[in-house]
Design a protein around this motif. Structure first.
Motif, mmCIF file in Angstrom:
data_model
loop_
_atom_site.group_PDB
_atom_site.id
_atom_site.type_symbol
_atom_site.label_atom_id
_atom_site.label_comp_id
_atom_site.label_asym_id
_atom_site.label_seq_id
_atom_site.Cartn_x
_atom_site.Cartn_y
_atom_site.Cartn_z
ATOM 1 N N ARG A 56 43.181 35.633 43.252
ATOM 2 C CA ARG A 56 42.547 34.591 44.048
ATOM 3 C C ARG A 56 41.374 35.170 44.856
ATOM 4 N N GLY A 57 41.570 36.376 45.381
ATOM 5 C CA GLY A 57 40.516 37.039 46.137
ATOM 6 C C GLY A 57 39.298 37.296 45.272
ATOM 7 N N ASN A 58 39.518 37.698 44.026
ATOM 8 C CA ASN A 58 38.401 37.942 43.114
ATOM 9 C C ASN A 58 37.652 36.652 42.800
ATOM 10 N N GLN A 59 38.389 35.550 42.644
ATOM 11 C CA GLN A 59 37.755 34.265 42.369
ATOM 12 C C GLN A 59 36.842 33.844 43.532
ATOM 13 N N ILE A 60 37.368 34.016 44.730
ATOM 14 C CA ILE A 60 36.590 33.617 45.896
ATOM 15 C C ILE A 60 35.402 34.546 46.096
ATOM 16 N N ARG A 61 35.600 35.845 45.822
ATOM 17 C CA ARG A 61 34.473 36.781 45.918
ATOM 18 C C ARG A 61 33.366 36.369 44.953
ATOM 19 N N ASP A 62 33.724 36.043 43.696
ATOM 20 C CA ASP A 62 32.720 35.617 42.715
ATOM 21 C C ASP A 62 32.025 34.331 43.162
ATOM 22 N N TYR A 63 32.802 33.468 43.808
ATOM 23 C CA TYR A 63 32.229 32.218 44.324
ATOM 24 C C TYR A 63 31.159 32.519 45.371
ATOM 25 N N PHE A 64 31.454 33.449 46.265
ATOM 26 C CA PHE A 64 30.486 33.799 47.309
ATOM 27 C C PHE A 64 29.257 34.489 46.724
ATOM 28 N N ILE A 65 29.437 35.254 45.676
ATOM 29 C CA ILE A 65 28.310 35.902 45.001
ATOM 30 C C ILE A 65 27.364 34.836 44.437
ATOM 31 N N GLN A 66 27.949 33.801 43.829
ATOM 32 C CA GLN A 66 27.134 32.714 43.291
ATOM 33 C C GLN A 66 26.418 31.956 44.409
ATOM 34 N N ILE A 67 27.135 31.768 45.531
ATOM 35 C CA ILE A 67 26.526 31.090 46.680
ATOM 36 C C ILE A 67 25.315 31.871 47.184
ATOM 37 N N GLU A 68 25.469 33.193 47.278
ATOM 38 C CA GLU A 68 24.359 34.031 47.751
ATOM 39 C C GLU A 68 23.172 33.968 46.796
ATOM 40 N N LYS A 69 23.449 33.961 45.492
ATOM 41 C CA LYS A 69 22.366 33.893 44.504
ATOM 42 C C LYS A 69 21.591 32.579 44.652
ATOM 43 N N GLN A 70 22.344 31.490 44.790
ATOM 44 C CA GLN A 70 21.694 30.194 44.942
ATOM 45 C C GLN A 70 20.891 30.136 46.245
ATOM 46 N N TRP A 71 21.494 30.662 47.325
ATOM 47 C CA TRP A 71 20.859 30.622 48.646
ATOM 48 C C TRP A 71 19.550 31.400 48.650
ATOM 49 N N ASN A 72 19.512 32.490 47.888
ATOM 50 C CA ASN A 72 18.333 33.355 47.862
ATOM 51 C C ASN A 72 17.396 33.042 46.696
ATOM 52 N N SER A 73 17.643 31.938 46.011
ATOM 53 C CA SER A 73 16.754 31.565 44.911
ATOM 54 C C SER A 73 15.396 31.158 45.478
ATOM 55 N N PRO A 74 14.326 31.361 44.718
ATOM 56 C CA PRO A 74 12.983 30.999 45.214
ATOM 57 C C PRO A 74 12.882 29.538 45.637
#
Length: 241
Positions: free
Chosen positions: A90-108
């Motif tokens: 579950r921790g890995n799933q949530i970590r991957d979720y946050f990684i995707q959030i950061e990518k979207q947040w930092n998109s141009p």
């Protein structure tokens, strides 16, 4: 991946934050929240990686009353690291979720959108400030335009009130007094000269009798009296005498 896996808040500074209690719940941990939080908080910087959110989480007790619990708002990066350190699926799933959030947040695209929103908010702030200051400027210009000191009659007309009313106001509030009884000339108290009033030089008339200097109200004085007594609802001005 479900975008609602855990909610992300954006504060007024444009920073993304995660509720520590929501993260604890999403991770499905058996350890009590307070014990779990103690395990991690010293690894991160208070005020940077996380901040207190006292009594921000409402819960309903068995008797129906609402109790508010303390919480902490974590940066996405901190939430991601805690999820990884949990070492569970579950921790890995949530970590991957946050990684995707950061990518979207930092998109141009989102970075540009945030920049435009920031600029728009600044513009709205400037427009509001200009609107706030405009009445001050107009009121100031009303009395400063001539740059001259004028008599009570002209001043009362300028302020839009009766001459007798202006005289009564100034006398009752001890700005001026009347010389030699009821029909004497109006004179200012010395402490208000030359800021609120000036005196036009006296002299000797055609009949050889010395006459008293005539009182004039300065532009600043008229602005001050207008704001203080005639229209106190105007935006505040620095008008202390």
């Amino acid at each position: 991946m479900n975008n609602e896996l855990i909610s992300i808040q954006t504060n007024e500074q444009g920073e993304q934050r995660v509720s520590a209690r929501e993260l604890h719940k999403a991770l499905g941990l058996k350890k009590h929240f307070a014990d779990w939080w103690k395990q991690y908080k010293d690894m991160f910087v208070d005020g940077s990686n996380f901040m207190d959110a006292p009594q921000s989480v409402p819960i309903k007790n068995g008797n129906g009353r609402i109790q508010y619990l303390d919480d902490y708002l974590l940066s996405v990066d901190m939430a991601k690291h805690i999820s990884m350190m949990t070492k569970t699926e579950r921790g890995n799933q949530i970590r991957d979720y946050f990684i995707q959030i950061e990518k979207q947040w930092n998109s141009p695209e989102l970075m540009m959108a945030r920049s435009l929103q920031y600029a728009n908010n600044k513009l709205i702030g400037y427009e509001s400030k200009i609107a706030e200051l405009t009445p001050k400027a107009e009121l100031h210009d009303k009395f400063i335009a001539t740059g001259e000191s004028i008599g009570v009659r002209e001043a009362s007309k300028e302020m839009g009130i009766k001459q007798n009313d202006l005289v009564d106001i100034l006398m009752n509030h001890k700005y001026i007094y009347r010389e030699q009884g009821r029909n004497g000339k109006l004179q200012p108290y010395k402490k208000y000269v030359p800021k609120l009033f000036v005196l036009k030089s006296g002299g000797v008339g055609e009949n050889g009798i010395e006459f008293t200097p005539r009182m004039r109200i300065t532009p600043y004085g008229r602005e001050y009296f207008y704001k203080k007594f005639v229209n106190p609802e105007q935006t505040e001005l620095d008008m202390e005498a």
